[in-house]
Design an enzyme around this catalytic site. Structure first.
Site, PDB file in Angstrom:
ATOM      1  N   ARG A   1      89.292  65.607  55.558  1.00 55.84           N
ATOM      2  CA  ARG A   1      90.287  65.718  54.497  1.00 55.84           C
ATOM      3  C   ARG A   1      89.707  66.616  53.397  1.00 55.84           C
ATOM      4  NH1 ARG A   1      89.807  59.433  52.345  1.00 55.84           N
ATOM      5  NH2 ARG A   1      87.542  59.416  52.300  1.00 55.84           N
TER       6      ARG A   1
ATOM      7  N   ASN B   1      93.923  62.026  45.802  1.00 59.10           N
ATOM      8  CA  ASN B   1      93.050  60.898  46.114  1.00 59.10           C
ATOM      9  C   ASN B   1      91.608  61.341  46.000  1.00 59.10           C
ATOM     10  OD1 ASN B   1      92.830  58.050  47.333  1.00 59.10           O
ATOM     11  ND2 ASN B   1      91.411  59.259  48.568  1.00 59.10           N
ATOM     12  N   GLU B   2      90.865  60.670  45.138  1.00 59.04           N
ATOM     13  CA  GLU B   2      89.424  60.949  44.995  1.00 59.04           C
ATOM     14  C   GLU B   2      89.147  62.440  45.001  1.00 59.04           C
ATOM     15  OE1 GLU B   2      87.133  58.612  47.758  1.00 59.04           O
ATOM     16  OE2 GLU B   2      87.300  56.869  46.457  1.00 59.04           O
TER      17      GLU B   2
ATOM     18  N   GLU C   1      90.622  50.866  44.678  1.00 59.07           N
ATOM     19  CA  GLU C   1      90.073  50.435  45.971  1.00 59.07           C
ATOM     20  C   GLU C   1      88.873  49.536  45.693  1.00 59.07           C
ATOM     21  OE1 GLU C   1      89.246  53.842  48.441  1.00 59.07           O
ATOM     22  OE2 GLU C   1      91.118  54.818  47.883  1.00 59.07           O
TER      23      GLU C   1
ATOM     24  N   TRP D   1      81.964  55.082  58.493  1.00 56.94           N
ATOM     25  CA  TRP D   1      82.831  55.877  59.357  1.00 56.94           C
ATOM     26  C   TRP D   1      82.280  55.800  60.773  1.00 56.94           C
ATOM     27  CZ3 TRP D   1      83.781  61.068  56.256  1.00 56.94           C
ATOM     28  CH2 TRP D   1      84.573  60.776  55.142  1.00 56.94           C
TER      29      TRP D   1
ATOM     30  N   GLU E   1      87.962  56.199  60.173  1.00 57.89           N
ATOM     31  CA  GLU E   1      87.576  54.990  59.426  1.00 57.89           C
ATOM     32  C   GLU E   1      87.779  53.683  60.192  1.00 57.89           C
ATOM     33  OE1 GLU E   1      89.262  55.282  55.488  1.00 57.89           O
ATOM     34  OE2 GLU E   1      87.617  56.611  54.958  1.00 57.89           O
TER      35      GLU E   1
END
Ligand code: GAL
Length: 681
Positions: free
Chosen positions: A112, A150-151, A317, A325, A367
């Site tokens: 990602r 996201n992040e 989170e 992972w 994940e």
């Protein structure tokens, strides 16, 4: 007042991925979430292909169906904008939206964050999808807020595609105006780097040595990346603001490199959220020797930073299972009680919203070993039982929402030093910041953190009795003046070696060191050396106290300051190692070395830093103390990170909020246990 979450009670949530499960399980999932006290879910932050399966072919059916079901079930929703992961069709047709590595090689789908934030094409796609989502979903009354991206900057915090080089040139033109000014500020005369045309300038490219390039330009590169990210987030926030209904907030999650979170929070967000994974401390390849016994307690340090940006905030989170992972960093499973402990650690530091990652472990993808609350089989399990316990506890703490964290000590930091590639600074700062954190934690001295800039106002720091600013190698006159005002107004300031050696462009300051602060400390640096591991350890002594003088030693010459410690042994034996200078009630303390835990203890003693709650209770080192306060009530969190029970002693009666009983005297907190006490101030 910083940007706060403003929830009226402490609320639980969970991260859910409707697109990763068969629709037939949605209803049961939502029912069981509600049964476990989950009131909010975060969805959709990676779902771009569901919303736009083909270019311009937007489709809302899937998430409408889910949103309508969630609404019927009374479930509130935070929607993520899906821009962390562009769809395959986009990168195939418009490869310029892809990020590149330092050699200009493209970074493709598969992971990602492969996007290029300066690509005009990617920004256009971003603007369109965010507009479509904001327009379509803001009217849902169960939508309570937006998470942008996201992040951002996780896994990739550098950008080297063509449009980044172009944007960097524009950034430098805006900042420096002329090539002459740029050449001077970047010291380009050194090693023939002088630019005669803006198009000769690039972000870091491959050089002869370890990614090293012109250090002044590399610092600008980090500032540029931060500007890029903030601009990209603002692009999204501005669109959402056109459509959002009253009360719908805008946040983003996590803390990652090369982002000025103070500016991001102030300019773009309603509050910052954090993703808390304390179990990184228990990854199977972590080095126990390096964490000073802090392990998962180390997360309190980052939570403290988040609180510097948002007094009260959300955890988007919160770790609920072991992590890892398929290819990376396996962690042990959290022990019984740890999920509850980590939840309370977040609340103790100012989180009023806790959302667990994730409802159920993924059955496919990278994940599959990052465990959620539910296992793949969906049976009731230990983590769900612990969640039920947490819910019952959290309900007893609801009045704490909005309460402010109490601290008399402030630790200052700043992005200029964090981003400067200065090994000498990092050697000192890594050791000293670990040591101060451990010292303050183990001695139950709550502290806050603030990132300062030239705009930081005295009002933001006046309430603290003590400020610790370990090694501000880069400092500006404005920041030096702020420190002087603080001391002149009665504050106690502790500084360490290598303060004020550089100007804002990371060029050395040629004035006496610490530049701009010699008057404040009443001394200047006569000579210095970094220390070699082959030499004996170095020490300083003050009265009868002896402590380490790690990493770096400066010999000080006092002018009108008082020598408070001298070196012992080595070729600096007997020379001044620390000075102090009083200014009315205030005082500046300067140490010519980095701080070990014992040096921090010595410095704390000389500066009069004390444990503010020792008159109320006695605690062992392994138990963390955090205090929040609201409307004259103090909420005292005691967190035991150890496996054994901890013995505490309460010197006054207080209410145990989890049992409702009045308690005093000798008590114990079980391993991984938590106690929350309340008292009227
Ligand atoms: C976070 C991220 C999540 C998930 C989680 C576990 O960093 O936001 O999407 O990846 O870590 O790896």
């Amino acid at each position: 007042m910083r940007n706060d979450i403003n929830f009226d009670k402490i609320t639980l949530g969970v991260c859910y991925y409707p697109e990763q499960w068969d629709k037939s399980v949605w209803e049961d999932d939502l029912n069981r979430m509600a049964e476990h006290g989950i009131e909010i879910i975060r969805i959709a932050e990676f779902a771009w292909t569901i919303f736009e399966p083909r270019e311009g072919g937007y489709s809302f059916d899937f998430f409408d169906e889910f949103m309508n079901l969630a609404r019927r079930k009374g479930m509130k929703v935070i929607m993520g904008t899906p821009t962390a992961t562009p769809p395959v069709w986009m990168s195939e047709k418009y490869p310029e939206i892809l990020n590149a590595d330092i050699d200009g090689n493209k970074i493709y789908n598969g992971m990602r964050r492969h996007c290029n934030l300066n690509s005009p094409v990617y920004r256009e796609f971003t603007a369109k999808i965010v507009e479509k989502l904001a327009e379509h979903y803001s009217p849902y009354e169960n939508l309570i807020g937006w998470q942008i991206d996201n992040e951002i900057n996780c896994e990739c915090d550098r950008y080297y595609s063509e449009s980044d080089h172009e944007a960097f040139r524009e950034y430098l033109k805006n900042k420096f105006g002329t090539l002459d000014d740029l050449n001077r500020e970047m010291g380009t005369v050194f090693w023939n780097q002088t630019y005669s045309d803006w198009n000769e300038i690039y972000l870091t490219r491959r050089t002869n040595s370890l990614g090293n390039s012109n250090p002044h330009m590399q610092l600008e590169e980090s500032r540029f990346i931060s500007d890029t990210v903030i601009g990209y987030m603002k692009l999204q926030a501005d669109i959402i603001k056109k459509y959002r209904r009253d009360g719908q907030f805008i946040t983003t999650n996590g803390i990652f490199p090369n982002i000025d979170y103070q500016r991001l929070t102030d300019d773009v967000l309603d509050f910052l959220s954090y993703d808390s994974y304390p179990n990184f401390a228990y990854s199977v390849n972590a080095d126990p020797a390096k964490d000073r016994g802090m392990r998962d307690r180390g997360t309190s340090r980052v939570l403290t930073r988040i609180r510097g940006f948002s007094n009260t905030f959300g955890i988007m989170e919160q770790q609920s299972g072991g992590g890892g992972w398929n290819c990376w960093l396996p962690q042990v499973m959290p022990k019984p009680g740890q999920m509850r402990l980590w939840t309370m650690q977040s609340v103790a530091h100012g989180a009023d919203f806790i959302s667990y990652f994730r409802w159920r472990t993924a059955a496919f993808g990278t994940e599959i070993y990052w465990f959620g609350l539910n296992d793949w089989q969906n049976r009731d399990n230990r983590r769900l039982r612990e969640l039920r316990q947490i819910k019952s506890d959290i309900d007893k703490l609801s009045e704490i929402a909005g309460a402010e964290y109490k601290a008399d000590v402030l630790v200052l930091c700043d992005y200029d030093n964090e981003w400067d590639r200065d090994e000498w600074h990092k050697m000192c700062d890594n050791v000293s910041s670990d040591a101060w954190f451990a010292y303050l934690q183990k001695n139950h001295i709550p502290y806050d953190t603030l990132y300062i800039t030239d705009k930081t106002d005295y009002d933001e720091i006046r309430k603290y009795s003590h400020i610790i600013y370990c090694h501000p190698s880069i400092i500006t006159d404005a920041r030096a003046d702020l420190l002087k005002t603080y001391v002149a107004s009665g504050g106690k300031l502790i500084l360490g070696a290598r303060t004020g050696v550089k100007r804002i462009n990371a060029q050395c300051d040629t004035r006496d060191l610490p530049a701009g602060l010699t008057d404040l400390i009443g001394a200047y640096v006569e000579e210095f050396t970094p220390l070699s591991r082959f030499e004996d350890e170095k020490y300083i002594t003050a009265d009868t106290d002896k402590a380490g003088a790690p990493v770096f030693n400066e010999v000080l010459t006092a002018t009108d300051g008082e020598v408070t410690a001298v070196y012992e042994g080595g070729c600096y034996d007997g020379a001044a190692a620390a000075v102090s200078k009083s200014n009315g009630m205030g005082c500046a303390y300067y140490y010519g070395c980095a701080f070990g835990e014992d040096t921090a203890a010595l410095a704390a003693r000389l500066a009069g830093i004390r444990a503010p709650y020792s008159y109320l209770l006695e605690l062992p080192e392994g138990t963390e103390l955090s205090v929040r306060e609201k409307d004259g009530e103090e909420f005292i969190f005691l967190l035991n990170y150890g496996t054994d029970s901890s013995q505490i002693f309460l010197k006054q009666p207080m209410t145990d909020m989890l049992t409702g009983q009045t308690v005093s005297g000798a008590r114990s907190i079980e391993g991984f246990g938590v106690s929350v006490l309340k008292r009227r101030k």
